[in-house]
Scaffold this motif. Structure first.
Motif, PDB file in Angstrom:
ATOM      1  N   ALA A  23       4.512  -0.490  13.737  1.00 57.55           N
ATOM      2  CA  ALA A  23       5.179   0.771  13.406  1.00 57.55           C
ATOM      3  C   ALA A  23       6.529   0.732  14.107  1.00 57.55           C
ATOM      4  O   ALA A  23       6.812  -0.179  14.872  1.00 57.55           O
ATOM      5  N   ALA A  24       7.359   1.713  13.852  1.00 56.08           N
ATOM      6  CA  ALA A  24       8.673   1.756  14.484  1.00 56.08           C
ATOM      7  C   ALA A  24       8.497   1.823  16.001  1.00 56.08           C
ATOM      8  O   ALA A  24       7.777   2.680  16.516  1.00 56.08           O
ATOM      9  N   ASN A  25       9.103   0.888  16.716  1.00 54.59           N
ATOM     10  CA  ASN A  25       9.050   0.785  18.180  1.00 54.59           C
ATOM     11  C   ASN A  25       7.637   0.591  18.725  1.00 54.59           C
ATOM     12  O   ASN A  25       7.356   0.962  19.851  1.00 54.59           O
ATOM     13  N   THR A  26       6.738   0.027  17.933  1.00 51.88           N
ATOM     14  CA  THR A  26       5.381  -0.263  18.389  1.00 51.88           C
ATOM     15  C   THR A  26       5.071  -1.727  18.096  1.00 51.88           C
ATOM     16  O   THR A  26       4.920  -2.109  16.938  1.00 51.88           O
ATOM     17  N   ASP A  27       5.013  -2.513  19.177  1.00 51.94           N
ATOM     18  CA  ASP A  27       4.739  -3.938  19.037  1.00 51.94           C
ATOM     19  C   ASP A  27       3.408  -4.272  19.697  1.00 51.94           C
ATOM     20  O   ASP A  27       3.047  -3.697  20.721  1.00 51.94           O
ATOM     21  N   ILE A  28       2.690  -5.211  19.099  1.00 52.84           N
ATOM     22  CA  ILE A  28       1.474  -5.736  19.710  1.00 52.84           C
ATOM     23  C   ILE A  28       1.590  -7.259  19.732  1.00 52.84           C
ATOM     24  O   ILE A  28       2.299  -7.852  18.924  1.00 52.84           O
ATOM     25  N   VAL A  29       0.879  -7.874  20.670  1.00 50.83           N
ATOM     26  CA  VAL A  29       0.864  -9.328  20.775  1.00 50.83           C
ATOM     27  C   VAL A  29      -0.512  -9.810  20.342  1.00 50.83           C
ATOM     28  O   VAL A  29      -1.529  -9.340  20.850  1.00 50.83           O
ATOM     29  N   VAL A  30      -0.538 -10.723  19.393  1.00 49.24           N
ATOM     30  CA  VAL A  30      -1.798 -11.278  18.902  1.00 49.24           C
ATOM     31  C   VAL A  30      -1.742 -12.798  18.987  1.00 49.24           C
ATOM     32  O   VAL A  30      -0.662 -13.386  19.047  1.00 49.24           O
ATOM     33  N   GLN A  31      -2.916 -13.412  18.997  1.00 52.14           N
ATOM     34  CA  GLN A  31      -2.957 -14.864  18.955  1.00 52.14           C
ATOM     35  C   GLN A  31      -2.552 -15.339  17.573  1.00 52.14           C
ATOM     36  O   GLN A  31      -2.846 -14.695  16.569  1.00 52.14           O
ATOM     37  N   LYS A  32      -1.916 -16.491  17.555  1.00 52.62           N
ATOM     38  CA  LYS A  32      -1.416 -17.019  16.296  1.00 52.62           C
ATOM     39  C   LYS A  32      -2.546 -17.312  15.313  1.00 52.62           C
ATOM     40  O   LYS A  32      -2.411 -17.089  14.117  1.00 52.62           O
ATOM     41  N   ASN A  33      -3.679 -17.794  15.828  1.00 57.26           N
ATOM     42  CA  ASN A  33      -4.769 -18.147  14.918  1.00 57.26           C
ATOM     43  C   ASN A  33      -5.517 -16.929  14.373  1.00 57.26           C
ATOM     44  O   ASN A  33      -6.390 -17.076  13.532  1.00 57.26           O
ATOM     45  N   SER A  34      -5.186 -15.710  14.825  1.00 58.81           N
ATOM     46  CA  SER A  34      -5.816 -14.517  14.264  1.00 58.81           C
ATOM     47  C   SER A  34      -5.101 -14.024  13.012  1.00 58.81           C
ATOM     48  O   SER A  34      -5.579 -13.093  12.367  1.00 58.81           O
ATOM     49  N   ILE A  35      -4.001 -14.638  12.660  1.00 59.30           N
ATOM     50  CA  ILE A  35      -3.272 -14.253  11.444  1.00 59.30           C
ATOM     51  C   ILE A  35      -3.942 -14.926  10.257  1.00 59.30           C
ATOM     52  O   ILE A  35      -4.094 -16.135  10.216  1.00 59.30           O
ATOM     53  N   THR A  36      -4.369 -14.113   9.291  1.00 56.37           N
ATOM     54  CA  THR A  36      -5.107 -14.650   8.150  1.00 56.37           C
ATOM     55  C   THR A  36      -4.270 -14.775   6.887  1.00 56.37           C
ATOM     56  O   THR A  36      -4.471 -15.692   6.117  1.00 56.37           O
ATOM     57  N   THR A  37      -3.337 -13.840   6.668  1.00 56.79           N
ATOM     58  CA  THR A  37      -2.602 -13.822   5.409  1.00 56.79           C
ATOM     59  C   THR A  37      -1.123 -13.576   5.655  1.00 56.79           C
ATOM     60  O   THR A  37      -0.746 -12.740   6.469  1.00 56.79           O
ATOM     61  N   LEU A  38      -0.307 -14.300   4.939  1.00 59.13           N
ATOM     62  CA  LEU A  38       1.138 -14.102   4.935  1.00 59.13           C
ATOM     63  C   LEU A  38       1.471 -13.347   3.649  1.00 59.13           C
ATOM     64  O   LEU A  38       1.240 -13.835   2.548  1.00 59.13           O
ATOM     65  N   LEU A  39       1.967 -12.112   3.803  1.00 65.20           N
ATOM     66  CA  LEU A  39       2.251 -11.261   2.639  1.00 65.20           C
ATOM     67  C   LEU A  39       3.616 -11.587   2.050  1.00 65.20           C
ATOM     68  O   LEU A  39       4.509 -12.064   2.745  1.00 65.20           O
ATOM     69  N   PRO A  40       3.817 -11.284   0.768  1.00 60.26           N
ATOM     70  CA  PRO A  40       5.141 -11.457   0.159  1.00 60.26           C
ATOM     71  C   PRO A  40       6.147 -10.482   0.783  1.00 60.26           C
ATOM     72  O   PRO A  40       5.777  -9.400   1.238  1.00 60.26           O
ATOM     73  N   LYS A  41       7.409 -10.887   0.818  1.00 61.29           N
ATOM     74  CA  LYS A  41       8.463 -10.036   1.388  1.00 61.29           C
ATOM     75  C   LYS A  41       8.531  -8.714   0.623  1.00 61.29           C
ATOM     76  O   LYS A  41       8.400  -8.659  -0.578  1.00 61.29           O
ATOM     77  N   GLY A  42       8.707  -7.624   1.375  1.00 61.96           N
ATOM     78  CA  GLY A  42       8.840  -6.307   0.768  1.00 61.96           C
ATOM     79  C   GLY A  42       7.528  -5.572   0.575  1.00 61.96           C
ATOM     80  O   GLY A  42       7.514  -4.469   0.035  1.00 61.96           O
ATOM     81  N   THR A  43       6.426  -6.143   1.009  1.00 58.84           N
ATOM     82  CA  THR A  43       5.134  -5.464   0.864  1.00 58.84           C
ATOM     83  C   THR A  43       5.056  -4.252   1.771  1.00 58.84           C
ATOM     84  O   THR A  43       4.588  -3.190   1.368  1.00 58.84           O
ATOM     85  N   LEU A  44       5.523  -4.391   2.999  1.00 61.42           N
ATOM     86  CA  LEU A  44       5.518  -3.283   3.954  1.00 61.42           C
ATOM     87  C   LEU A  44       6.899  -2.611   3.930  1.00 61.42           C
ATOM     88  O   LEU A  44       7.833  -3.089   4.530  1.00 61.42           O
ATOM     89  N   LYS A  45       7.003  -1.506   3.254  1.00 62.36           N
ATOM     90  CA  LYS A  45       8.300  -0.855   3.127  1.00 62.36           C
ATOM     91  C   LYS A  45       8.520   0.194   4.217  1.00 62.36           C
ATOM     92  O   LYS A  45       9.645   0.538   4.530  1.00 62.36           O
ATOM     93  N   SER A  46       7.465   0.717   4.822  1.00 63.03           N
ATOM     94  CA  SER A  46       7.600   1.825   5.767  1.00 63.03           C
ATOM     95  C   SER A  46       8.033   1.388   7.162  1.00 63.03           C
ATOM     96  O   SER A  46       8.388   2.210   7.974  1.00 63.03           O
ATOM     97  N   LEU A  47       7.959   0.099   7.484  1.00 60.55           N
ATOM     98  CA  LEU A  47       8.353  -0.355   8.823  1.00 60.55           C
ATOM     99  C   LEU A  47       9.843  -0.488   8.954  1.00 60.55           C
ATOM    100  O   LEU A  47      10.572  -0.886   8.168  1.00 60.55           O
TER     101      LEU A  47
END
Length: 111
Positions: free
Chosen positions: A87-111
């Motif tokens: 979200a705006a000004n809200t960052d979290i740190v995750v492990q790289k191997n926990s990422i499952t899907t790479l979305l197409p550009k423009g999918t998240l418009k509200s951020l």
């Protein structure tokens, strides 16, 4: 009187039975391994290779989904961790191997 004699059938020679006997004994086992390879092992290796390629290609600005279902935009990438803006000004740190899907550009418009 009423019972006839029963005689044993002679077995083939050792050369006739030896090679074909071994082949027919191990054929189902070999066939099961081949089927398991093509139905389970090979697709799993393919998915693992695609996942590794995706993780190596992660860059700032990519939109992702984590294994926990969190959607966000990558703001920083290191060797083992990724900082994700959820979200705006809200960052979290995750492990790289926990990422499952790479979305197409423009999918998240509200951020």
């Amino acid at each position: 009187m009423f019972i006839s004699n029963a005689y044993a059938q002679s077995a083939g020679t050792a050369a006739d039975v030896g090679m074909m006997g071994n082949l027919t004994t191990f054929a189902p086992l070999v066939l099961m391994f081949v089927v398991m390879y093509f139905l389970m092992i090979r697709p799993q290796q393919k998915r693992a290779k695609e996942q590794k390629t995706m993780m190596d290609a992660l860059a700032k600005g990519d939109e992702i989904i984590t294994s926990g279902g969190i959607l966000g935009r990558v703001s920083k990438v290191s060797d083992t961790y990724v900082t994700v803006e959820i979200a705006a000004n809200t960052d979290i740190v995750v492990q790289k191997n926990s990422i499952t899907t790479l979305l197409p550009k423009g999918t998240l418009k509200s951020l």
